[in-house]
Design a protein around this motif. Structure first.
Motif, mmCIF file in Angstrom:
data_model
loop_
_atom_site.group_PDB
_atom_site.id
_atom_site.type_symbol
_atom_site.label_atom_id
_atom_site.label_comp_id
_atom_site.label_asym_id
_atom_site.label_seq_id
_atom_site.Cartn_x
_atom_site.Cartn_y
_atom_site.Cartn_z
ATOM 1 N N ASP A 144 -6.426 1.101 -11.258
ATOM 2 C CA ASP A 144 -5.110 0.640 -11.284
ATOM 3 C C ASP A 144 -5.519 0.405 -9.347
ATOM 4 N N PRO A 200 -2.262 5.847 -13.381
ATOM 5 C CA PRO A 200 -2.703 6.582 -12.353
ATOM 6 C C PRO A 200 -4.370 6.376 -12.343
ATOM 7 N N ARG A 234 -7.023 9.603 -8.501
ATOM 8 C CA ARG A 234 -7.395 9.084 -9.539
ATOM 9 C C ARG A 234 -8.927 9.424 -10.877
ATOM 10 N N ASN A 258 -4.896 -5.227 -1.495
ATOM 11 C CA ASN A 258 -4.849 -4.801 0.002
ATOM 12 C C ASN A 258 -5.648 -5.584 0.615
ATOM 13 N N ARG A 259 -6.975 -6.213 -0.022
ATOM 14 C CA ARG A 259 -8.196 -6.611 0.957
ATOM 15 C C ARG A 259 -8.282 -4.848 0.903
ATOM 16 N N VAL A 302 -5.991 7.353 5.152
ATOM 17 C CA VAL A 302 -6.713 8.991 4.154
ATOM 18 C C VAL A 302 -8.168 8.016 3.786
ATOM 19 N N LEU A 308 -8.966 9.875 -2.565
ATOM 20 C CA LEU A 308 -7.999 8.742 -2.920
ATOM 21 C C LEU A 308 -9.151 8.945 -4.535
ATOM 22 N N ASP A 349 -4.978 -2.452 -7.052
ATOM 23 C CA ASP A 349 -4.533 -2.469 -5.128
ATOM 24 C C ASP A 349 -5.121 -2.605 -4.393
ATOM 25 N N ALA A 405 -5.642 -0.245 4.201
ATOM 26 C CA ALA A 405 -4.091 0.066 3.622
ATOM 27 C C ALA A 405 -3.644 0.900 2.965
ATOM 28 N N TYR A 406 -4.248 2.292 3.061
ATOM 29 C CA TYR A 406 -3.131 3.835 3.262
ATOM 30 C C TYR A 406 -3.620 4.460 4.167
ATOM 31 N N GLY A 407 -3.102 4.104 5.329
ATOM 32 C CA GLY A 407 -2.818 4.936 6.374
ATOM 33 C C GLY A 407 -4.259 5.928 6.527
ATOM 34 N N ALA A 412 0.993 -1.040 0.279
ATOM 35 C CA ALA A 412 0.138 0.069 -0.033
ATOM 36 C C ALA A 412 0.844 0.709 0.188
ATOM 37 N N GLU A 413 0.629 2.197 -1.201
ATOM 38 C CA GLU A 413 1.469 3.135 -0.996
ATOM 39 C C GLU A 413 1.361 4.649 -0.437
ATOM 40 N N ASN A 414 1.998 4.717 0.560
ATOM 41 C CA ASN A 414 1.772 5.796 1.796
ATOM 42 C C ASN A 414 3.184 6.792 1.929
ATOM 43 N N ARG A 469 2.541 3.995 9.283
ATOM 44 C CA ARG A 469 1.023 3.827 9.378
ATOM 45 C C ARG A 469 1.030 2.794 8.244
ATOM 46 N N VAL A 470 2.007 2.607 7.202
ATOM 47 C CA VAL A 470 1.596 0.984 6.857
ATOM 48 C C VAL A 470 2.823 0.368 6.828
ATOM 49 N N GLN A 501 0.760 8.710 -6.061
ATOM 50 C CA GLN A 501 0.626 7.251 -5.945
ATOM 51 C C GLN A 501 -0.506 6.572 -7.310
ATOM 52 N N GLY A 502 0.113 5.017 -6.988
ATOM 53 C CA GLY A 502 -0.145 4.490 -8.275
ATOM 54 C C GLY A 502 0.481 4.493 -9.414
ATOM 55 N N ASN A 507 -8.244 11.028 -14.468
ATOM 56 C CA ASN A 507 -7.045 9.923 -15.417
ATOM 57 C C ASN A 507 -7.831 9.162 -16.205
#
Lengths: 636, 306
Positions: free
Chosen positions: B261, B257, B94, B269-270, B85, B90, B265, B81-83, A129-131, A136-137, A309-310, B97
């Motif tokens: 995509d 992105p 995206r 990452n479920r 956010v 998010l 992800d 999974a992204y802290g 997980a990109e962050n 946190r990750v 991201q991504g 794009n």
């Protein structure tokens, strides 16, 4: 006639359209791939190597003399005993004597010519997980932050030795509970309004240990904090940068108190693990957590520039005179490409200079004039766990896995050489005892890799009382990042086990059901494929081979004898005693055939030798993410 | 008319609810997200804390009710999974794009399919007809990721004309993913154009125009083509939604992105809230476009009633 004219018109039209596209895009065909060898170019032109000091193993482009290529593309030989990592031994990780300042880093060899390129572009698989909020990750995600953020200690990529990073020198009290650490002075953070000090370390420690953090060694921090560490676990704005367990002697000297003896602080608090990156308290207080998500800072040789991201993460050289090293390249960009063939295409189109290339596609890369380079130490350890070897509370006496003869039979039923050749292109370093690499000080060179001997397996099963019908076991295999072959190798292994008389029920698919069961200690009569990173034997023992009472996690092997040995090892502060205890534990597990060891795998990357003069792959999950400040550019 | 629209809107909302429930349940079948969110040796206390924080300790129907409750207020939740956010942010980062890629793919579909459709209709049963059909059918029968990788290999690696991936090179960046995504619909649009053109070419007014000596190109492009466009354009309105959702694979292959995509992800990452939000968003696009088409039909043809 008219049809012929129409056909000609159509062909002309297609050609005209293609020409228009070419002109519109302004494209030109790429130059032919390099046919020179990397080492040939770089040996004369490259700057004196700083760290690491020796060349990584490289598989050279196809244009090299065949003899040389064969020699270099051989499977990695086990590291000689002479190269035993001081860092893995208690002698250095105890760090009783203050550690010397690292050797000054040689400046890039500007006198040898201009770099062929200012930008270093690395194509890797995306992190989980990109962050940019590392705490946190956690896990592999923090790898992409390590170009800009440093830790107290670092590990040598080749020898695994502990080295100073932001900790300049250190010592530990005789009881192993009190670490006195002198921090490097005048190290600026990238926002250039603050230099690193004790409060930054405490603040960072608070981030790693916070309950909402998702760091890789959370259980370890929890253990060493003990009940006294609540001010670290649940910090408030008022207590940021302060903790009772850390005494600030001066801004650059601190005393770090542990709840129990711990001599491996230079390992756990090093950049080799996933957690302990140092963050600026000043930056947090001025800008808040959101600023770290947008534009994080650290003390590393690379400074964050932008993040999409991504797609990609961009860094630039942070300082003209970084305390550790000045990168050869002006910028560093990570491209996150999930698809293997995309990364191959990026390397071949020269849009990436370093790319993560799956093993099955490496030959094609080499044939096209690129090189494959691999880590000098392994990045992964692969083995098969034999479930059901629990302490009394979970042990089932009827479980065939609890019989050492059955476990030996399993070990001799597996043809490791065939697996290595078929799935790993003979690049796997075979393993004699799971958790122990030949570079580990507690490794015994007398340990042998179990030979493939189906007849012996059948004899052992007969001796164990399984003469007519073999034992029934379940074989589980699930996908895990880094070793995609894990599920594939299960198939022949099941076949070999059945061949010697086992009755095997196979379950191949996701790893999640496996994890659920081993966490619940419900792996009776189960075998399962597993992989982990490259870690010292003591860490492997703690995670895989002790019970919940000793904070184990996978419970692959529990035995009163190893429990006692590990417990004594953990609480001992005598280096010789610790080494002997770990050796004893290793011997016992080897004799017990506690697992089915398979081998160690190396991190491997494709490189463009026209741009990269020297690149040492980090031996960890992080692979291509770390250490690019040491990557050398080809100079004209 | 109002009753018709009202009932169709109710149907659409019901469809969305069913989809959200199915996605919610299916996402959880893939396993426990905590297994990925936390390291292997995370203590049980931490595992429980994380479950509690994300509401995973609650019964699934309560989790679903909470999710839907927040969703209708525009709160898609936080990305585990992204802290943590906000998912809204998010998706907002995206979505442009993905829309850009889908729009370009739509143009590609039209630019390839319409001329070929006209050509094969005019040159019926000729080599053009057969060639056109083959070209179009390749697009429909070959998986878009395979087309994408072939295009990448030819135009980026071998010829070096276009970038392999990413979105850094402006218009050049969108060409390969756009063509790979849009090519899939070429066959359907081309065949619709062909049959529609053949029908128009056979009409009395076209015959009259030819008898009067009007140049052939004018007959075809001015009189036939414009009239034949109605059917393929109706279909092309619908494929807008297909192109949006079809971007999942193409975006992954070309490191574009966008939402596709992000969806991949999130699945890896479920990250259930992200998966649910994207799938529901895609489903909403489908349903909204279908609703729009139905309403327009009803408006244009008063005989259509619920």
């Amino acid at each position: 006639m008219s049809k012929a004219v129409s056909l000609r018109t159509a062909i002309f039209g297609v050609l005209a359209l293609a020409l228009t596209v070419v002109v519109a895009c302004g494209g030109t065909a790429p130059a032919e791939p390099a046919t020179q060898s990397t080492s040939g170019d770089s040996s004369a032109q490259q700057a004196p190597a700083a760290q690491p000091q020796s060349q990584p193993q490289q598989q050279q482009p196809a244009s090299q003399p065949s003899g040389q290529q064969q020699a270099q593309s051989q499977a990695p030989a086990p590291t000689a005993a002479a190269a035993q990592p001081v860092g893995m031994s208690d002698a250095s990780t105890g760090g009783a004597a203050p550690t010397a300042v690292p050797e000054p880093t040689a400046a890039p060899a500007m006198t040898l010519g201009e770099p062929v390129q200012a930008d270093l572009r690395v194509a890797i698989t995306p992190p989980y997980a990109e962050n940019l909020l590392g705490w946190r990750v956690g896990g592999t995600n923090q790898g992409i932050l390590q170009p800009m953020q440093e830790a107290l200690f670092q590990r040598d990529y080749q020898t695994w030795e502990a080295k100073p990073m932001l900790a300049e020198s250190w010592s530990v009290s005789p009881d192993g509970k009190e670490w006195t650490i002198n921090l490097r002075e005048n190290v600026p953070f990238h926002h250039e309004e603050d230099t690193f000090g004790v409060s930054d370390f405490v603040f960072s420690f608070q981030l790693w240990s916070h309950p909402e953090a998702n760091t890789g060694f959370g259980a370890f921090w929890d253990q060493i904090l003990g009940p006294e560490g609540d001010d670290v676990r649940s910090f408030t704005t008022e207590t940021l940068g302060q903790a009772a367990t850390v005494t600030e002697v001066s801004d650059s000297e601190m005393v770090w108190n542990m709840n129990r003896p711990e001599l491996w602080i230079p390992f756990y608090a090093s950049e080799a693990t996933t957690d302990p990156l140092i963050y600026s308290l000043d930056y947090w207080e001025k800008n808040g957590e959101a600023a770290y998500a947008e534009s994080p800072v650290g003390t590393g040789p690379w400074r964050h520039v932008s993040y999409q991201q991504g797609a990609k993460l961009e860094y630039e050289r942070a300082f003209d005179d970084h305390w550790r090293i000045n990168p050869d390249f002006d910028t560093l960009t990570f491209f996150f490409a999930e698809e293997d063939l995309t990364r191959v295409a990026m390397l071949r189109a020269k849009e990436a200079d370093i790319a993560e290339i799956p093993r099955e596609l490496q030959g094609e890369i080499v044939d096209a004039g690129f090189a494959i380079t691999q880590s000098t130490l392994p990045a992964f350890m692969v083995w098969v766990g034999i479930g059901g070897q629990y302490l009394e509370d979970k042990r089932n006496a009827d479980d065939p896995n609890t019989n050492v003869l059955v476990r030996r039979a399993m070990n001799h039923a597996i043809d490791r050489d065939a697996l290595n050749e078929a799935f790993f292109d003979n690049k796997m370093e075979l393993m004699a005892n799971t958790g122990w690499h030949p570079t580990d000080p507690s490794y015994d060179p007398a340990w042998e890799i179990p030979a493939y001997d189906p007849d012996l397996s059948r004899e052992l099963l007969a001796e164990a009382g399984y003469g007519d019908s073999g034992p029934s076991v379940e074989f589980m295999s699930g996908k895990l990042v880094g070793v995609p072959e894990l599920t594939e190798i299960a198939v022949p292994m099941i076949s070999w086990l059945e061949d010697v008389g086992f009755s095997v029920e196979a379950q191949i698919g996701e790893f999640q059901p496996i994890r659920t069961r081993y966490r619940a200690r419900e792996m009776n009569s189960v075998l399962w494929t597993h992989r982990t990173g490259f870690w010292p034997a003591g860490r492997n023992m703690r995670v895989y081979f002790v019970s919940p009472a000793l904070a184990g996690a996978v419970f692959m092997y529990e035995d009163p004898i190893t429990e006692d040995l590990f417990s004594r090892w953990q609480s001992s502060v005598d280096e010789t005693e610790r080494l002997n205890l770990m050796k004893e534990a290793g011997h016992y597990m080897y004799d017990q055939n506690a697992t089915i060891p398979l081998g160690f795998l190396f991190a491997e990357f494709g490189i463009n030798p026209e741009v990269i003069a020297e690149y040492s792959v980090n031996n960890s999950y992080f692979g291509g993410m770390k250490g690019h400040e040491y990557t050398r550019v080809v100079r004209q | 008319m109002q009753r018709f629209i009202f009932l169709r809107v109710i149907q659409s909302i019901a469809a969305l609810l069913v989809i959200s429930a199915v996605v919610f349940a299916l996402a959880r079948v893939t396993g426990d997200p905590v297994a990925i969110l936390l390291p292997e040796d995370a203590p049980d206390t931490v595992v429980e804390q994380v479950r509690e924080k994300w509401g995973l300790d609650q019964p699934i129907y309560i989790q679903y009710a909470r999710y839907i409750g927040n969703f209708v207020t525009g709160d898609f939740g936080e990305a585990w999974a992204y802290g943590g956010v906000p998912i809204t942010g998010l998706i907002a980062s995206r979505l442009p794009n993905t829309i850009m890629l889908a729009a370009f793919a739509w143009v590609v579909s039209a630019a390839i399919a319409l001329p070929i459709g006209v050509l094969v209709a005019v040159k019926k049963d000729s080599v053009f007809d057969w060639t056109g059909k083959v070209v179009a059918l390749i697009g429909q029968s070959a998986p878009s990721f395979a087309i994408g990788l072939i295009l990448m290999w030819v135009f980026a690696v071998l010829l070096g004309w276009l970038p392999t991936s990413g979105n850094d090179d402006g218009f050049k960046s969108i060409i390969l993913p756009g063509v790979a995504l849009g090519y899939y619909n070429v066959a359907a649009v081309m065949r619709l154009t062909r049959s529609s053109m053949l029908e128009v070419l056979d009409t009395e007014y076209v015959k009259l125009a030819r008898i009067k000596g009007m140049p052939e190109w004018k007959v075809i492009w001015k009189h036939c083509f414009r009239n034949a466009l109605i059917v393929p354009f109706t279909y092309m309105g619908l494929i807008g939604a297909i192109l949006l959702t079809g971007s999942v694979v193409i975006e992954t292959v070309f490191v574009w992105p966008g939402l596709g995509d992000l969806a991949i992800d999130a699945i890896r990452n479920r990250d259930f809230p992200v998966i649910q939000s994207i799938v529901i968003l895609f489903a909403a696009c489908y349903i909204f476009i279908n609703l729009l088409v139905d309403v327009m039909y009803a408006y244009l043809n008063p005989r259509i009633r619920y």
